[in-house]
Design a protein around this motif. Structure first.
Motif, PDB file in Angstrom:
ATOM      1  N   GLY A  58       0.794  -1.218   0.000  1.00 56.99           N
ATOM      2  CA  GLY A  58       0.000   0.000   0.000  1.00 56.99           C
ATOM      3  C   GLY A  58       0.826   1.267   0.000  1.00 56.99           C
ATOM      4  O   GLY A  58       0.292   2.361  -0.223  1.00 56.99           O
ATOM      5  N   GLY A  59       2.114   1.133   0.239  1.00 55.25           N
ATOM      6  CA  GLY A  59       2.993   2.288   0.287  1.00 55.25           C
ATOM      7  C   GLY A  59       3.469   2.718  -1.087  1.00 55.25           C
ATOM      8  O   GLY A  59       3.031   2.193  -2.117  1.00 55.25           O
ATOM      9  N   SER A  60       4.388   3.694  -1.084  1.00 52.60           N
ATOM     10  CA  SER A  60       4.900   4.277  -2.324  1.00 52.60           C
ATOM     11  C   SER A  60       6.426   4.354  -2.305  1.00 52.60           C
ATOM     12  O   SER A  60       7.042   4.472  -1.241  1.00 52.60           O
ATOM     13  N   LEU A  61       6.982   4.311  -3.488  1.00 50.63           N
ATOM     14  CA  LEU A  61       8.406   4.556  -3.702  1.00 50.63           C
ATOM     15  C   LEU A  61       8.551   5.314  -5.011  1.00 50.63           C
ATOM     16  O   LEU A  61       7.687   5.221  -5.899  1.00 50.63           O
ATOM     17  N   ARG A  62       9.683   6.013  -5.134  1.00 54.15           N
ATOM     18  CA  ARG A  62       9.938   6.753  -6.364  1.00 54.15           C
ATOM     19  C   ARG A  62      11.403   6.603  -6.762  1.00 54.15           C
ATOM     20  O   ARG A  62      12.226   7.507  -6.551  1.00 54.15           O
ATOM     21  N   PRO A  63      11.742   5.462  -7.357  1.00 53.50           N
ATOM     22  CA  PRO A  63      13.121   5.336  -7.830  1.00 53.50           C
ATOM     23  C   PRO A  63      13.398   6.294  -8.981  1.00 53.50           C
ATOM     24  O   PRO A  63      12.492   6.690  -9.724  1.00 53.50           O
ATOM     25  N   SER A  64      14.668   6.672  -9.097  1.00 55.91           N
ATOM     26  CA  SER A  64      15.087   7.552 -10.179  1.00 55.91           C
ATOM     27  C   SER A  64      16.309   6.953 -10.864  1.00 55.91           C
ATOM     28  O   SER A  64      17.003   6.102 -10.310  1.00 55.91           O
ATOM     29  N   CYS A  65      16.559   7.423 -12.060  1.00 54.67           N
ATOM     30  CA  CYS A  65      17.673   6.939 -12.871  1.00 54.67           C
ATOM     31  C   CYS A  65      18.315   8.136 -13.560  1.00 54.67           C
ATOM     32  O   CYS A  65      17.654   8.805 -14.375  1.00 54.67           O
ATOM     33  N   ALA A  66      19.562   8.392 -13.224  1.00 56.54           N
ATOM     34  CA  ALA A  66      20.294   9.507 -13.818  1.00 56.54           C
ATOM     35  C   ALA A  66      21.209   8.985 -14.909  1.00 56.54           C
ATOM     36  O   ALA A  66      21.944   8.013 -14.705  1.00 56.54           O
ATOM     37  N   ALA A  67      21.164   9.649 -16.060  1.00 57.31           N
ATOM     38  CA  ALA A  67      21.958   9.223 -17.207  1.00 57.31           C
ATOM     39  C   ALA A  67      23.074  10.216 -17.478  1.00 57.31           C
ATOM     40  O   ALA A  67      22.880  11.430 -17.376  1.00 57.31           O
ATOM     41  N   SER A  68      24.232   9.691 -17.821  1.00 57.63           N
ATOM     42  CA  SER A  68      25.337  10.540 -18.245  1.00 57.63           C
ATOM     43  C   SER A  68      25.288  10.692 -19.760  1.00 57.63           C
ATOM     44  O   SER A  68      24.596   9.954 -20.447  1.00 57.63           O
ATOM     45  N   GLY A  69      26.015  11.649 -20.280  1.00 52.93           N
ATOM     46  CA  GLY A  69      26.070  11.820 -21.717  1.00 52.93           C
ATOM     47  C   GLY A  69      24.999  12.751 -22.239  1.00 52.93           C
ATOM     48  O   GLY A  69      24.124  13.206 -21.506  1.00 52.93           O
ATOM     49  N   SER A  70      25.077  13.015 -23.540  1.00 54.05           N
ATOM     50  CA  SER A  70      24.198  14.009 -24.154  1.00 54.05           C
ATOM     51  C   SER A  70      23.027  13.398 -24.900  1.00 54.05           C
ATOM     52  O   SER A  70      22.256  14.109 -25.528  1.00 54.05           O
ATOM     53  N   ALA A  71      22.885  12.065 -24.826  1.00 51.74           N
ATOM     54  CA  ALA A  71      21.877  11.408 -25.646  1.00 51.74           C
ATOM     55  C   ALA A  71      20.530  11.276 -24.965  1.00 51.74           C
ATOM     56  O   ALA A  71      19.577  10.809 -25.570  1.00 51.74           O
ATOM     57  N   PHE A  72      20.444  11.698 -23.713  1.00 53.42           N
ATOM     58  CA  PHE A  72      19.250  11.397 -22.930  1.00 53.42           C
ATOM     59  C   PHE A  72      17.979  11.922 -23.572  1.00 53.42           C
ATOM     60  O   PHE A  72      17.002  11.193 -23.744  1.00 53.42           O
ATOM     61  N   SER A  73      17.964  13.203 -23.932  1.00 50.14           N
ATOM     62  CA  SER A  73      16.712  13.825 -24.372  1.00 50.14           C
ATOM     63  C   SER A  73      16.171  13.215 -25.661  1.00 50.14           C
ATOM     64  O   SER A  73      14.967  13.303 -25.925  1.00 50.14           O
ATOM     65  N   SER A  74      17.020  12.599 -26.438  1.00 50.50           N
ATOM     66  CA  SER A  74      16.577  12.011 -27.704  1.00 50.50           C
ATOM     67  C   SER A  74      16.374  10.504 -27.610  1.00 50.50           C
ATOM     68  O   SER A  74      16.135   9.856 -28.634  1.00 50.50           O
ATOM     69  N   SER A  75      16.472   9.968 -26.402  1.00 52.52           N
ATOM     70  CA  SER A  75      16.394   8.520 -26.218  1.00 52.52           C
ATOM     71  C   SER A  75      15.106   8.103 -25.535  1.00 52.52           C
ATOM     72  O   SER A  75      14.554   8.831 -24.711  1.00 52.52           O
ATOM     73  N   ALA A  76      14.657   6.913 -25.890  1.00 52.84           N
ATOM     74  CA  ALA A  76      13.558   6.282 -25.169  1.00 52.84           C
ATOM     75  C   ALA A  76      14.093   5.696 -23.874  1.00 52.84           C
ATOM     76  O   ALA A  76      15.210   5.179 -23.839  1.00 52.84           O
ATOM     77  N   MET A  77      13.291   5.790 -22.823  1.00 51.58           N
ATOM     78  CA  MET A  77      13.698   5.290 -21.514  1.00 51.58           C
ATOM     79  C   MET A  77      12.660   4.311 -21.004  1.00 51.58           C
ATOM     80  O   MET A  77      11.482   4.379 -21.370  1.00 51.58           O
TER      81      MET A  77
END
Length: 119
Positions: A15-34
């Protein structure tokens, strides 16, 4: 070279919540599917949620209405908001990035973050 670093997993009651995150290096992030995948011992890795570079999302049926994937291109980070967690959500969660360059696709994975939901 792309590197993905996950954080934010942990132990939570049902019933609880979590919010994992994933940080990417490099310049390709904005144009990539995640995406976020999960895996339990003895089972294949399965897609949980995905988001395109344009912001379109899709989810596994088992998490629809409970999980939300989002991305912040300014921070090169993708998030997975997980609400109403169930014991069956227990797994190692992996961040995935797919970089498409012309006809070629390159897949990158994070190291995984453990999510444990107790009943």
């Amino acid at each position: 070279q792309v590197q993905l670093v996950e954080s934010g997993g942990g132990l939570v009651q049902a019933g609880g919540s979590l919010r994992p995150s994933c940080a990417a290096s490099g310049s390709a992030f904005s144009s990539s599917a995640m995406g976020w995948y999960r895996q339990t011992p003895g089972k294949q890795r399965e897609l949980v949620a995905a988001i395109t570079s344009g912001g379109s999302t899709n989810y596994a049926d088992s998490v629809k209405g409970r999980f939300t994937i989002s991305r912040d291109n300014a921070k090169n980070t993708v998030y997975l908001q997980m609400n109403s967690l169930k014991p069956e959500d227990t797994a190692v969660y992996y961040c995935h990035l797919r970089l498409t360059l012309g006809p070629w696709e390159y897949d990158y994975w994070g190291q995984g973050t453990q999510v444990t939901v107790s009943s």
